[in-house]
Write an enzyme that holds these catalytic residues in place. Structure first.
Site, PDB file in Angstrom:
ATOM      1  N   TYR A   1       0.851  -1.185   0.000  1.00 62.17           N
ATOM      2  CA  TYR A   1       0.000   0.000   0.000  1.00 62.17           C
ATOM      3  C   TYR A   1       0.885   1.233   0.000  1.00 62.17           C
ATOM      4  O   TYR A   1       1.877   1.290   0.728  1.00 62.17           O
ATOM      5  CB  TYR A   1      -0.894   0.000   1.247  1.00 62.17           C
ATOM      6  CG  TYR A   1      -1.776   1.220   1.392  1.00 62.17           C
ATOM      7  CD1 TYR A   1      -2.843   1.442   0.526  1.00 62.17           C
ATOM      8  CD2 TYR A   1      -1.555   2.149   2.412  1.00 62.17           C
ATOM      9  CE1 TYR A   1      -3.667   2.555   0.662  1.00 62.17           C
ATOM     10  CE2 TYR A   1      -2.377   3.265   2.564  1.00 62.17           C
ATOM     11  CZ  TYR A   1      -3.432   3.458   1.680  1.00 62.17           C
ATOM     12  OH  TYR A   1      -4.246   4.570   1.829  1.00 62.17           O
TER      13      TYR A   1
ATOM     14  N   ASP B   1       9.284   2.939  -0.322  1.00 57.91           N
ATOM     15  CA  ASP B   1       8.258   3.591   0.487  1.00 57.91           C
ATOM     16  C   ASP B   1       8.519   3.205   1.944  1.00 57.91           C
ATOM     17  O   ASP B   1       8.160   2.107   2.379  1.00 57.91           O
ATOM     18  CB  ASP B   1       6.863   3.143   0.022  1.00 57.91           C
ATOM     19  CG  ASP B   1       5.762   3.833   0.816  1.00 57.91           C
ATOM     20  OD1 ASP B   1       6.053   4.399   1.886  1.00 57.91           O
ATOM     21  OD2 ASP B   1       4.601   3.784   0.363  1.00 57.91           O
TER      22      ASP B   1
ATOM     23  N   LYS C   1       4.619   9.343   8.845  1.00 58.37           N
ATOM     24  CA  LYS C   1       4.427   8.804  10.206  1.00 58.37           C
ATOM     25  C   LYS C   1       5.434   9.336  11.234  1.00 58.37           C
ATOM     26  O   LYS C   1       5.244  10.418  11.768  1.00 58.37           O
ATOM     27  CB  LYS C   1       4.436   7.278  10.156  1.00 58.37           C
ATOM     28  CG  LYS C   1       3.301   6.746   9.238  1.00 58.37           C
ATOM     29  CD  LYS C   1       2.945   5.324   9.481  1.00 58.37           C
ATOM     30  CE  LYS C   1       2.026   4.754   8.435  1.00 58.37           C
ATOM     31  NZ  LYS C   1       0.647   4.616   8.759  1.00 58.37           N
TER      32      LYS C   1
HETATM   33  N1  PMP Z   1       2.884   4.236   2.279  1.00 58.81           N
HETATM   34  C1  PMP Z   1       2.812   3.322   3.242  1.00 58.81           C
HETATM   35  C2  PMP Z   1       3.797   2.199   3.250  1.00 58.81           C
HETATM   36  C3  PMP Z   1       1.837   3.399   4.237  1.00 58.81           C
HETATM   37  O1  PMP Z   1       1.772   2.450   5.175  1.00 58.81           O
HETATM   38  C4  PMP Z   1       0.930   4.495   4.198  1.00 58.81           C
HETATM   39  C5  PMP Z   1      -0.160   4.659   5.246  1.00 58.81           C
HETATM   40  N2  PMP Z   1      -0.284   3.710   6.181  1.00 58.81           N
HETATM   41  C6  PMP Z   1       1.050   5.434   3.175  1.00 58.81           C
HETATM   42  C7  PMP Z   1       2.038   5.283   2.239  1.00 58.81           C
HETATM   43  C8  PMP Z   1       0.129   6.596   3.083  1.00 58.81           C
HETATM   44  O2  PMP Z   1       0.380   7.514   4.088  1.00 58.81           O
HETATM   45  P1  PMP Z   1      -0.770   8.518   4.573  1.00 58.81           P
HETATM   46  O3  PMP Z   1      -1.803   7.680   5.234  1.00 58.81           O
HETATM   47  O4  PMP Z   1      -0.046   9.460   5.483  1.00 58.81           O
HETATM   48  O5  PMP Z   1      -1.272   9.202   3.350  1.00 58.81           O
END
Ligand code: PMP
Length: 436
Positions: free
Chosen positions: A152, A247, A275
Site C-alpha cells: 500500500y 516507500d 508517520k
Molecule cells: N505508504 C505506506 C507504506 C503506508 O503504510 C501508508 C499509510 N499507512 C502510506 C504510504 C500513506 O500515508 P498517509 O496515510 O499518510 O497518506
C-alpha cells in the site's frame, strides 16, 4: 418481556457516537480500517492517550498496539514532544513562508538517511508518493510504474491497484473510480518474486519509470524481504534505467535508525517518508538523489506544492522525535520488546497446537492465524480471518488494543514497559486458551 427489557444494557458512549458518526461521515470514519469492518462490532472512540495506553470515551484503558498506525514510536503524549509543540504553538501555527525548523528537519533526515541528499516535506504519505511518481516519470521520461501485490502506498490513483491496508481489509484491493488509462500504466508483480520482476522488465523494461516497494511489506501484515530481493530490485532497475523508490512511510526510523535501507544495505534513488517524522502530526516527505530532486519546482519543471507543507507544528514534533531517537539506544530497546512478544506469541501457538505464526521486524509485527509462513500476498490471502476476529475481540475485552484487521501491522513504542509486556503475556495466554 419485562425482564428482557430491564436486562438490556444501555448503549456505551462509543456506541452512541458511532450511530451519530455513521449518519454524518461515510462509513462513520475518516479512514476505512478504523471502522472495525474487518472484525465486526463498534469502534471505540478514543478520548486520550498517555504512554503506551489509550482511554476510550467510556473511560476504559487499553495497552495500545496500533500507536496511530506507526507514528507514535515514543508513545502517546510524550512530554518532550508536547513541550516542543507548546513552544511553537504560541508563535503561530502556519506562515506559508520558510521556517528554521524545516531546515533542521531536512538536516536531521539526511543525518539519519544519507541517501536523502535533498528532501521535500508534504502533509501525508499519500501526497509524498504522488509527487515522487511524478518526479520519477519526469526524470526517466517514461510512464509505467511497477508495484507489488499487497503493498500500500496511500490512496494514489495509480497505486490503488491490488493494494494492501484498508483496500485489502475492506475487500476492494483495486479501487473503483480509477481511469483505465492510468491503471494500464501500473504493472503489478508478486512481492518477493524477483523472477516475475525480471520477466516484466524483459518484456517492456524500457517503459518502466520506477519500481516502488515497501522494503518490508507492512500493509498485508508484516512480510520481510527475502534475502536478495531488495538487492535484486536495485540491480534490475539500475540496469534498465528505472528508478527504485523505497516507500519507508512505515519502516523509516522504525526498523532501524536509517530505516530499511540501512537495515538491508540497499540504497534507493528516492525514499518516501511519513508517520514517525511527524511524531503524530500530519506529515510526509520524499527525497533522494540531488539530480532527481532538483527537477522539482521552482528549480525544475515538475510542479509540486502545499499550503501547509513543512507546517511548523509537524516539523517541531518531527524534530523533537528524531532528537530523542538519536539520543537513546532506541532500536535495541524496541528490538528487545519485539523479541519478547514474539516469543510469548510463538510459544502460545506451539502450546495450543494452533496453526499460525508471528512475523516480526524489530518493533513491527503481525500475528498470522491459519498460515505458517508468508513471503507473498498469496500466502496470507487465506489466513484465518474468523480466528483473528475472535483474537481481536477477546484481547480488546481484556484491555489490549490490536489492529482491527488481520492484514495490518502492530506497532510497539518505547513507552511500552516491562509491566505492559507482562500484562500482555497474561492476556495472550488466556485469549489463546479460549481460541484453541
Ligand atoms: N505508504 C505506506 C507504506 C503506508 O503504510 C501508508 C499509510 N499507512 C502510506 C504510504 C500513506 O500515508 P498517509 O496515510 O499518510 O497518506
Amino acid at each position: 418481556m419485562k425482564a428482557t427489557l430491564t436486562s438490556k444494557r444501555s448503549p456505551t458512549k462509543s456506541e452512541r457516537l458511532w450511530e451519530e458518526a455513521k449518519s454524518l461521515i461515510p462509513g462513520g470514519v475518516n479512514s476505512p480500517v478504523r471502522s472495525f469492518q474487518a472484525v465486526g462490532g463498534t469502534p471505540l472512540f478514543i478520548d486520550r492517550g498517555f504512554g503506551s495506553k489509550i482511554y476510550d470515551v467510556d473511560g476504559k484503558e487499553y495497552i495500545d498496539y496500533v500507536m496511530s498506525w506507526g507514528p507514535l514510536i515514543l508513545g502517546h503524549a510524550n512530554a518532550e514532544l508536547t513541550d516542543a509543540l507548546r513552544k511553537v504553538l504560541m508563535k503561530g501555527t502556519s506562515f506559508g513562508a520558510p521556517t528554521e525548523g524545516e531546515v533542521e528537519l531536512a538536516q536531521q533526515l539526511r543525518d539519519f538517511m544519507p541517501s536523502l541528499e535533498k528532501v521535500r516535506l508534504v502533509s501525508s504519505g499519500t501526497e509524498a508518493v504522488m509527487s515522487a511518481l511524478r518526479l520519477a516519470r519526469a526524470f526517466t521520461r517514461r510512464e509505467k510504474i511497477l508495484k507489488f501485490e499487497g503493498c500500500y502506498h496511500g490512496h494514489v490513483d495509480s497505486l490503488l491497484v491490488k493494494a494492501g491496508s484498508g483496500a485489502l481489509s475492506t475487500g476492494v484491493p483495486t479501487s473503483a473510480g480509477l481511469p483505465s488509462g492510468l491503471v494500464e500504466k501500473t504493472v503489478v508483480a508478486p512481492y518477493n518474486d524477483l523472477s516475475a520482476v525480471r520477466a516484466i522488465f524483459a518484456r517492456g523494461g524500457k517503459e518502466i519509470a520506477c519500481v516502488i516497494v515497501e522494503p518490508v511489506a507492512g500493509n498485508m501484515g508484516v512480510i520481510p524481504p527475502k534475502s536478495g530481493f531488495l538487492e535484486g530490485l536495485r540491480e534490475i532497475t539500475k540496469r534498465n534505467g528505472a528508478l527504485l523508490i523505497f516507500d519507508e512511510v512505515i519502516t523509516g526510523f522504525r526498523v532501524g535508525r536509517g530505516g530499511a535501507q540501512e537495515r538491508y544495505g540497499v540504497v534507493p534513488d528516492l525514499t518516501i517518508l511519513g508517520k514517525i517524522i511527524g511524531g503524530g502530526l500530519p506529515v510526509g516527505a520524499f527525497g533522494g538523489r540531488k539530480e532527481i530532486m532538483d527537477l522539482l519546482s521552482p528549480e525544475g519543471p515538475v510542479y509540486q506544492a502545499g499550503t501547509l507543507s513543512g507546517n511548523p507544528l509537524s516539523v517541531a514534533c518531527g524534530n523533537a522525535t528524531l532528537k530523542i531517537l538519536s539520543r537513546r539506544n532506541a532500536y535495541e530497546m524496541l528490538e528487545e520488546k519485539g523479541a519478547f512478544l514474539e516469543e510469548v506469541l510463538q510459544k502460545e501457538f506451539t502450546r495450543r497446537k494452533m496453526k499460525g505464526f508471528v512475523s516480526r521486524v524489530g518493533s513491527l509485527f503481525t500475528i498470522f492465524f491459519g498460515v505458517s509462513s508468508a513471503t507473498t500476498f498469496r500466502d496470507v490471502e487465506n489466513l484465518d480471518k474468523k480466528k483473528y476476529k475472535r483474537f481481536f475481540h477477546e484481547s480488546l475485552k481484556h484491555g489490549l488494543y490490536f489492529p482491527p484487521s488481520p492484514f495490518e501491522s502492530s506497532f510497539l513504542s518505547l513507552a511500552h514497559s516491562a509491566q505492559d509486556l507482562e500484562r500482555t503475556k497474561e492476556v495472550i495466554s488466556e485469549v489463546f486458551g479460549r481460541l484453541s
